[in-house]
Design an enzyme around this catalytic site. Structure first.
Site, PDB file in Angstrom:
ATOM      1  N   ASP A  72      -4.602  -7.528  15.039  1.00  0.00           N
ATOM      2  CA  ASP A  72      -4.792  -6.346  14.196  1.00  0.00           C
ATOM      3  C   ASP A  72      -6.235  -6.247  13.709  1.00  0.00           C
ATOM      4  O   ASP A  72      -6.771  -7.184  13.110  1.00  0.00           O
ATOM      5  CB  ASP A  72      -3.845  -6.428  12.997  1.00  0.00           C
ATOM      6  N   TYR A 120       4.682  -6.286  13.828  1.00  0.00           N
ATOM      7  CA  TYR A 120       4.654  -5.373  12.679  1.00  0.00           C
ATOM      8  C   TYR A 120       6.078  -4.993  12.260  1.00  0.00           C
ATOM      9  O   TYR A 120       6.407  -4.977  11.068  1.00  0.00           O
ATOM     10  CB  TYR A 120       3.847  -4.128  13.048  1.00  0.00           C
ATOM     11  N   TRP A 143       1.734  -6.631  19.082  1.00  0.00           N
ATOM     12  CA  TRP A 143       1.321  -6.119  17.772  1.00  0.00           C
ATOM     13  C   TRP A 143       2.440  -5.309  17.137  1.00  0.00           C
ATOM     14  O   TRP A 143       2.799  -5.511  15.979  1.00  0.00           O
ATOM     15  CB  TRP A 143       0.064  -5.253  17.910  1.00  0.00           C
TER      16      TRP A 143
END
Length: 287
Positions: A241, A225, A221
């Protein structure tokens, strides 16, 4: 400076995103104008960014070295996604009926970037498993404790973001976070000192993410990002997410899982980062 872009440009969405994540002491958003402190080559200053009268952003710069202006402009173009081409992005996303609705509502939506990779990585790690508000509060503490003070004419801008040298040596858990997360923050700063190109774009999304997840405490994640907002990878996508899951569930009217989101996102390749931004923005739309 005037920084041009291909219209349309959704400044309201961009400045709204930045406002919700503004770190106390580092940046402000007032009357639609974004301001922040900056640091380059060991020197400090501040910038302001606002929409221009045409297809450009108006940028004010207060910095002691005029030779830094090209690098400041390069960073701001990346931060505000000024290289995006809506005339190519929107028709591709609109092949999917859901995305067609979202693109029609916000044809000028961009993927917000960051001033530099370390700052974004620190923000992302601080945000692991806590709310945006809580993460920004911690970031404000970090800036106040470890950032260099800076005098500006703006009351809300008092420090620059801490340097990697300072963060690598600091015991960041004293700011009120799990020790493991504090160690991750310091390790990321040290990794940047060891590899100054750590947060520069790589040959592919896969390579960029692989380099980031090799760092202790950085999972998929966080890596996705960072790839989305700093490496400027248009197909980066954080499939687990919770915001994306909630947004898609709300738009389609039924609960979905992370696996279902990931499968659904295949239709949005190679522009999943822009699809994700549309989903996140749909959660905060007031119209």
């Amino acid at each position: 400076m005037k920084l041009a872009y291909q219209p349309p440009y959704d400044w309201a969405a961009m400045v709204g995103f930045l406002s919700l994540r503004a770190i106390n002491g580092l940046e402000t958003v007032e009357a639609g104008v974004y301001r922040r402190s900056i640091s380059l080559g060991g020197r400090q200053g501040w910038i302001s960014v606002a929409p221009g009268a045409g297809d450009w952003l108006e940028v004010g710069v207060d910095f002691p070295d005029p030779a830094a202006l090209p690098e400041i402009a390069r960073r701001l173009r990346r931060m505000f996604d000024l290289e995006a081409q809506p005339q190519l992005i929107n028709p591709k996303l609109a092949d999917d009926p859901l995305m067609a609705r979202l693109v029609a509502a916000r044809p000028g939506l961009r993927v917000p970037g960051a001033w530099d990779g370390l700052e974004l990585a620190i923000r992302a790690v601080l945000g692991q498993q806590i709310s945006v508000v809580a993460a920004i509060r911690l970031a404000g503490k970090l800036v106040a404790h470890y950032g260099q003070p800076l005098e500006t004419p703006h009351a809300g801008i008092t420090h620059v973001f801490p340097t990697p040298e300072v963060l690598a040596a600091a015991d960041l858990a004293t700011l009120g976070m799990p020790k493991s997360r504090g160690r991750t923050l310091s390790a990321v700063a040290q990794a940047l000192l060891d590899d100054p190109d750590l947060f520069e774009p790589k040959a592919s999304l896969k390579e960029g993410v692989a380099r980031l997840v090799a760092l202790a405490g950085i999972g998929d994640w966080t890596a996705q990002y960072i790839a989305m907002r700093q490496l400027r990878e248009p197909d980066a996508f954080a499939s687990g997410d919770i915001g994306l899951i909630n947004a898609l569930a709300a738009l389609e009217g039924e609960p979905i899982s992370a696996r279902q989101l990931s499968a659904r996102a295949e239709a949005w390749r190679p522009l999943r980062a822009y699809a994700a931004q549309h989903l996140w923005t749909s959660l905060s739309r007031a119209d």
